[in-house]
Design a protein around this motif. Structure first.
Motif, PDB file in Angstrom:
ATOM      1  N   UNK A  70       0.747  -1.100   0.052  1.00  0.00           N
ATOM      2  CA  UNK A  70       0.089   0.035  -0.117  1.00  0.00           C
ATOM      3  C   UNK A  70       0.869   1.282  -0.084  1.00  0.00           C
ATOM      4  N   UNK A  71       0.454   2.200  -1.011  1.00  0.00           N
ATOM      5  CA  UNK A  71       1.161   3.532  -0.882  1.00  0.00           C
ATOM      6  C   UNK A  71       0.071   4.540  -0.742  1.00  0.00           C
ATOM      7  N   UNK A  72       0.134   5.566   0.320  1.00  0.00           N
ATOM      8  CA  UNK A  72      -0.979   6.434   0.062  1.00  0.00           C
ATOM      9  C   UNK A  72      -2.219   5.791   0.062  1.00  0.00           C
ATOM     10  N   UNK A  73      -2.392   4.761   0.968  1.00  0.00           N
ATOM     11  CA  UNK A  73      -4.003   4.084   1.219  1.00  0.00           C
ATOM     12  C   UNK A  73      -4.245   3.400   0.017  1.00  0.00           C
ATOM     13  N   UNK A  74      -3.564   3.062  -1.027  1.00  0.00           N
ATOM     14  CA  UNK A  74      -3.878   2.404  -2.309  1.00  0.00           C
ATOM     15  C   UNK A  74      -3.001   1.181  -2.542  1.00  0.00           C
ATOM     16  N   UNK A  75      -3.750   0.033  -2.709  1.00  0.00           N
ATOM     17  CA  UNK A  75      -3.073  -1.187  -2.883  1.00  0.00           C
ATOM     18  C   UNK A  75      -2.357  -1.232  -4.274  1.00  0.00           C
ATOM     19  N   UNK A  76      -0.921  -1.340  -4.563  1.00  0.00           N
ATOM     20  CA  UNK A  76      -0.390  -1.198  -5.927  1.00  0.00           C
ATOM     21  C   UNK A  76      -0.068  -2.678  -6.336  1.00  0.00           C
ATOM     22  N   UNK A  77       0.284  -2.733  -7.744  1.00  0.00           N
ATOM     23  CA  UNK A  77       0.735  -4.039  -8.192  1.00  0.00           C
ATOM     24  C   UNK A  77       2.047  -3.914  -8.801  1.00  0.00           C
ATOM     25  N   UNK A  78       3.002  -4.605  -8.965  1.00  0.00           N
ATOM     26  CA  UNK A  78       4.262  -4.554  -9.478  1.00  0.00           C
ATOM     27  C   UNK A  78       4.337  -5.709 -10.529  1.00  0.00           C
ATOM     28  N   UNK A  79       5.096  -5.189 -11.486  1.00  0.00           N
ATOM     29  CA  UNK A  79       5.669  -6.467 -12.569  1.00  0.00           C
ATOM     30  C   UNK A  79       6.942  -5.968 -13.190  1.00  0.00           C
ATOM     31  N   UNK A  80       7.631  -6.920 -13.901  1.00  0.00           N
ATOM     32  CA  UNK A  80       8.683  -6.495 -14.557  1.00  0.00           C
ATOM     33  C   UNK A  80       8.587  -5.579 -15.691  1.00  0.00           C
ATOM     34  N   UNK A  81       9.438  -5.224 -16.402  1.00  0.00           N
ATOM     35  CA  UNK A  81       9.117  -3.894 -17.294  1.00  0.00           C
ATOM     36  C   UNK A  81       8.831  -4.892 -18.813  1.00  0.00           C
ATOM     37  N   UNK A  82       7.430  -5.318 -18.934  1.00  0.00           N
ATOM     38  CA  UNK A  82       7.193  -6.057 -19.891  1.00  0.00           C
ATOM     39  C   UNK A  82       7.336  -5.321 -21.323  1.00  0.00           C
ATOM     40  N   UNK A  83       7.109  -4.051 -21.362  1.00  0.00           N
ATOM     41  CA  UNK A  83       7.294  -3.225 -22.448  1.00  0.00           C
ATOM     42  C   UNK A  83       8.635  -3.451 -23.351  1.00  0.00           C
ATOM     43  N   UNK A  84       9.505  -3.720 -22.697  1.00  0.00           N
ATOM     44  CA  UNK A  84      10.907  -3.866 -23.480  1.00  0.00           C
ATOM     45  C   UNK A  84      11.489  -5.417 -23.302  1.00  0.00           C
ATOM     46  N   UNK A  85      10.954  -6.181 -22.266  1.00  0.00           N
ATOM     47  CA  UNK A  85      11.446  -7.597 -22.361  1.00  0.00           C
ATOM     48  C   UNK A  85      10.378  -8.555 -22.577  1.00  0.00           C
ATOM     49  N   UNK A  86       9.069  -8.346 -22.994  1.00  0.00           N
ATOM     50  CA  UNK A  86       8.358  -9.319 -23.367  1.00  0.00           C
ATOM     51  C   UNK A  86       8.118  -9.186 -24.693  1.00  0.00           C
ATOM     52  N   UNK A  87       8.355 -10.308 -25.525  1.00  0.00           N
ATOM     53  CA  UNK A  87       8.177 -10.538 -26.915  1.00  0.00           C
ATOM     54  C   UNK A  87       6.588 -10.054 -27.370  1.00  0.00           C
ATOM     55  N   UNK A  88       6.464  -9.386 -28.415  1.00  0.00           N
ATOM     56  CA  UNK A  88       5.216  -9.203 -29.117  1.00  0.00           C
ATOM     57  C   UNK A  88       4.183  -8.203 -28.124  1.00  0.00           C
ATOM     58  N   UNK A  89       4.953  -7.469 -27.367  1.00  0.00           N
ATOM     59  CA  UNK A  89       4.206  -6.490 -26.545  1.00  0.00           C
ATOM     60  C   UNK A  89       3.341  -5.606 -27.221  1.00  0.00           C
ATOM     61  N   UNK A  90       2.135  -5.387 -26.835  1.00  0.00           N
ATOM     62  CA  UNK A  90       1.137  -4.312 -27.460  1.00  0.00           C
ATOM     63  C   UNK A  90       0.764  -3.559 -26.079  1.00  0.00           C
ATOM     64  N   UNK A  91       0.957  -2.275 -26.042  1.00  0.00           N
ATOM     65  CA  UNK A  91       0.323  -1.322 -24.888  1.00  0.00           C
ATOM     66  C   UNK A  91      -1.092  -1.305 -24.824  1.00  0.00           C
ATOM     67  N   UNK A  92      -1.556  -1.036 -23.580  1.00  0.00           N
ATOM     68  CA  UNK A  92      -2.971  -0.873 -23.141  1.00  0.00           C
ATOM     69  C   UNK A  92      -3.687   0.299 -24.308  1.00  0.00           C
ATOM     70  N   UNK A  93      -3.000   1.331 -24.565  1.00  0.00           N
ATOM     71  CA  UNK A  93      -3.580   2.429 -25.337  1.00  0.00           C
ATOM     72  C   UNK A  93      -4.009   1.982 -26.743  1.00  0.00           C
ATOM     73  N   UNK A  94      -3.317   0.615 -27.070  1.00  0.00           N
ATOM     74  CA  UNK A  94      -3.731   0.228 -28.595  1.00  0.00           C
ATOM     75  C   UNK A  94      -4.525  -1.038 -28.581  1.00  0.00           C
ATOM     76  N   UNK A  95      -5.088  -1.503 -27.372  1.00  0.00           N
ATOM     77  CA  UNK A  95      -6.063  -2.399 -27.289  1.00  0.00           C
ATOM     78  C   UNK A  95      -5.294  -3.412 -26.574  1.00  0.00           C
ATOM     79  N   UNK A  96      -3.942  -3.508 -26.360  1.00  0.00           N
ATOM     80  CA  UNK A  96      -3.302  -4.624 -25.625  1.00  0.00           C
ATOM     81  C   UNK A  96      -3.223  -4.600 -23.994  1.00  0.00           C
TER      82      UNK A  96
END
Length: 324
Positions: free
Chosen positions: A130-156
């Motif tokens: 929790x940070x400032x009362x909000x539960x956060x999630x963490x993950x590795x940097x999929x943008x640069x390390x996950x093959x075939x990655x498509x970001x959320x703004x493009x529907x992925x």
């Protein structure tokens, strides 16, 4: 098609190691057709190669040391986030993503640590904190390390909320469920979709591993290497101590042998030499004492002579204070 439905896979999950828009839109990773417009848009970008994960100039730093932090409160500042994430290691850089027009926080950030070890510590321990009362999630940097990655703004992307109607699966927050229906192996292979790891599903309590740099040794191998180095160093120290002790014993033995081979006459001659030297010293001391005594006697005589001479002079001079 083979069947995958049995009681052994209930509550089991698996995670995506590469990204495919159709699979990301499937709850069990076995869909072969898009089911919403977001998936279709992401599939178009995926097939046409319209997204370049390395084209983001702001995505600087080492991706293997960078952590994605999501669901951050819009009131959280860079200072607060840095302080919270510094509990897991030394933060090298931090980028809180903001709206390009309003400057408001978008609710996610990228945190780069000094080492991969610190990043993995935060990856394992900071998830659902929790940070400032909000539960956060963490993950590795999929943008640069996950093959075939498509970001959320493009529907992925991955994750999402039910209210949006565009959930994405396969990530740490929403993993794929183990299929309870037959798996279409041939269709998945034609689309280039990752097949479910039958027989190797994970439980939700297990933490999926993050990608490691190629050619880097694992933690276990590194620990074994350090143990071997400590053993070698101990052996080297022991050898040095043995050589030192051996040299000391050899020098002592040499002295004993030299003492044994010396003749008795040599020892007597050396003994006489010491006595002669001590005798000369005694003679020098006596001569010095005699000289001091003679000098003192001469000084005493000179002083006596001066006193007598002064007395004679006073006796011969007139008394200026006597009356006429």
């Amino acid at each position: 098609m083979s069947g995958g439905g049995n009681n052994n896979v209930v509550n089991k999950v698996f995670y995506a190691t590469s990204y495919h828009p159709i699979q990301a839109g499937s709850i069990d990773g076995t869909d072969v057709a898009p089911h919403d417009n977001g998936v279709r848009r992401a599939l178009l970008c995926y097939n046409a190669g319209l997204y370049d994960p390395c084209g983001d100039s702001k995505a600087a730093g080492d991706p293997y040391c960078t952590l994605f932090v999501g669901r951050i409160s819009h009131l959280t500042t860079e200072e607060t986030l840095r302080e919270a994430m510094s509990r897991y290691g030394k933060v090298k850089s931090l980028r809180l993503v903001r709206h390009i027009v309003t400057g408001a926080s978008r609710g996610y950030a990228f945190v780069e640590y000094e080492t991969e070890k610190e990043m993995r510590r935060a990856y394992e321990d900071a998830h659902h904190s929790f940070i400032d009362g909000r539960e956060i999630i963490v993950d590795y940097n999929r943008q640069q390390l996950m093959p075939g990655w498509i970001p959320r703004r493009l529907g992925g992307g991955l994750g999402g909320r039910k209210e949006s109607g565009q959930l994405r699966f396969g990530g740490r927050d929403r993993p794929f469920r183990a299929p309870l229906r037959p798996i279409p192996h041939e269709d998945l292979k034609k689309l280039g979709i990752q097949l479910p790891p039958e027989g190797r599903y994970m439980s939700r309590t297990q933490i999926p591993s993050s990608p490691r740099r190629k050619g880097r040794v694992s933690d276990r191998e590194e620990a074994n290497y350090m143990e071997r180095e400590e053993e070698f160093e101990e052996q080297r120290s022991h050898s040095r101590r043995e050589r030192s002790d051996h040299g000391h014993r050899r020098r002592s033995k040499d002295r004993e042998e030299r003492y044994k081979v010396e003749s008795r006459s040599d020892r007597e001659e050396r003994s006489r030499g010491r006595e002669g030297r001590y005798g000369d010293d005694k003679e020098e001391v006596s001569v010095s004492k005699r000289s001091d005594h003679e000098e003192e006697e001469r000084s005493r005589k000179r002083h006596k002579h001066r006193r007598s001479h002064h007395h004679r002079r006073r006796s011969s001079s007139p008394d200026i204070y006597s009356s006429d």
